[in-house]
Design a protein around this motif. Structure first.
Motif, short mmCIF file in Angstrom:
data_model
loop_
_atom_site.label_atom_id
_atom_site.label_comp_id
_atom_site.label_asym_id
_atom_site.label_seq_id
_atom_site.Cartn_x
_atom_site.Cartn_y
_atom_site.Cartn_z
N LEU A 119 0.82 -1.20 0.00
CA LEU A 119 0.00 0.00 0.00
C LEU A 119 0.86 1.25 0.00
CD1 LEU A 119 -2.82 1.26 0.14
CD2 LEU A 119 -2.67 1.13 2.64
N ALA A 120 1.93 1.25 0.79
CA ALA A 120 2.79 2.43 0.85
C ALA A 120 3.43 2.72 -0.50
CB ALA A 120 3.87 2.23 1.92
N GLN A 121 3.89 1.69 -1.19
CA GLN A 121 4.56 1.91 -2.48
C GLN A 121 3.56 2.34 -3.55
OE1 GLN A 121 8.20 -0.87 -3.08
NE2 GLN A 121 6.76 -2.08 -1.85
N LEU A 122 2.32 1.86 -3.46
CA LEU A 122 1.30 2.34 -4.39
C LEU A 122 1.02 3.81 -4.15
CD1 LEU A 122 -1.24 -0.64 -4.41
CD2 LEU A 122 0.12 0.18 -6.34
N CYS A 123 0.93 4.20 -2.89
CA CYS A 123 0.65 5.61 -2.57
C CYS A 123 1.82 6.51 -2.94
CB CYS A 123 0.32 5.75 -1.08
SG CYS A 123 -1.27 5.03 -0.60
N LEU A 124 3.04 6.03 -2.73
CA LEU A 124 4.21 6.82 -3.08
C LEU A 124 4.31 7.05 -4.58
CD1 LEU A 124 6.86 5.31 -0.62
CD2 LEU A 124 5.78 7.56 -0.50
#
Length: 254
Positions: A119-124
């Motif tokens: 999720l963090a990498q998608l948001c970044l």
């Protein structure tokens, strides 16, 4: 407990006696009542063999393709999500989140989401906001902006004021300056994110104010794949052998 003590005072050996169990001599039968009792799914003991297949109303075995309905069409490539299970680069500890008045429950859930690698990498990468179709406030875009700030700020703490100001849009019964349940907040936020990810793409999504809207039933977004699942249930008639299988999407498995 006092009854046991009193019984032991009368007979010291009563508490040390072993209870011996013996195998049943015959299969258990339903109690005699005026109602009609019929066993719908007899076991091996009563039929002599295990039921190995499910049959339709005509007595023929159901094809394998009909044993369970097909799952939702993936809106996000599952293989791409599998490649994000680990961090692409080593990151240091990010800033904390300030307590804005009984918002510890919210901060705990947001920190957990911000440090979930996929999720963090998608948001970044701004995956959602670049194609967001939600009219009005979007919970997914708000979380995305917060995660980008958390992973790029050198400050010791950040104040998630934007998210705290929209608590009523995440759960209608939430009130400012009142402690709430972190898991309940997480489920509400994921529900809004799930609707936002499907908005305009498969017939589902949230309303313009971020509250309500039809739950998407025909797609599997990255939110569904990360936090959801599907429950498959089969109902079989004991008379004709007809079988009905249903698949129910669930986003509350986290």
């Amino acid at each position: 407990m006092w009854d046991d003590v009193a019984a032991a005072a009368v007979d010291p050996d009563i508490l040390s006696r072993r209870v011996r169990f013996v195998p049943a001599r015959r299969a258990s039968q339903p109690a005699a009542t005026s109602a009609l009792v019929r066993v719908l799914n007899p076991g091996v003991a009563s039929t002599g063999k295990a039921r190995s297949d499910v049959r339709n109303g005509d007595g023929g075995a159901l094809p394998a393709s009909q044993s369970a309905p097909a799952g939702p069409a993936p809106l996000f490539p599952p293989e791409r999500l599998l490649g994000m299970l680990g961090w692409s680069s080593v990151r240091g500890a990010g800033p904390g989140l300030s307590n804005l008045g009984q918002t510890c429950f919210m901060n705990a859930a947001l920190q957990a989401l911000a440090h979930l690698p996929p999720l963090a990498q998608l948001c970044l990468s701004r995956h959602h906001s670049r194609g967001c179709r939600v009219l009005g406030w979007c919970a997914y875009c708000e979380l995305e902006a917060l995660i980008v700030e958390l992973h790029g700020s050198a400050a010791r703490s950040l104040a998630p004021t934007a998210m705290a100001g929209k608590l009523r849009l995440i759960a209608r019964h939430f009130r400012p300056d009142r402690p709430q349940d972190a898991h309940e907040f997480l489920l509400g936020l994921l529900s809004r994110m799930r609707s936002a990810a499907a908005e305009g793409k498969c017939g589902g999504g949230g309303a313009a104010d971020g509250v309500g809207g039809a739950e998407p039933k025909c797609c599997s977004s990255e939110v569904d794949q990360l936090f959801g699942g599907s429950l498959v249930s089969t109902l079989t008639c004991g008379v004709c052998g007809g079988s009905t299988t249903a698949r129910e999407l669930s986003a509350g498995l986290c």
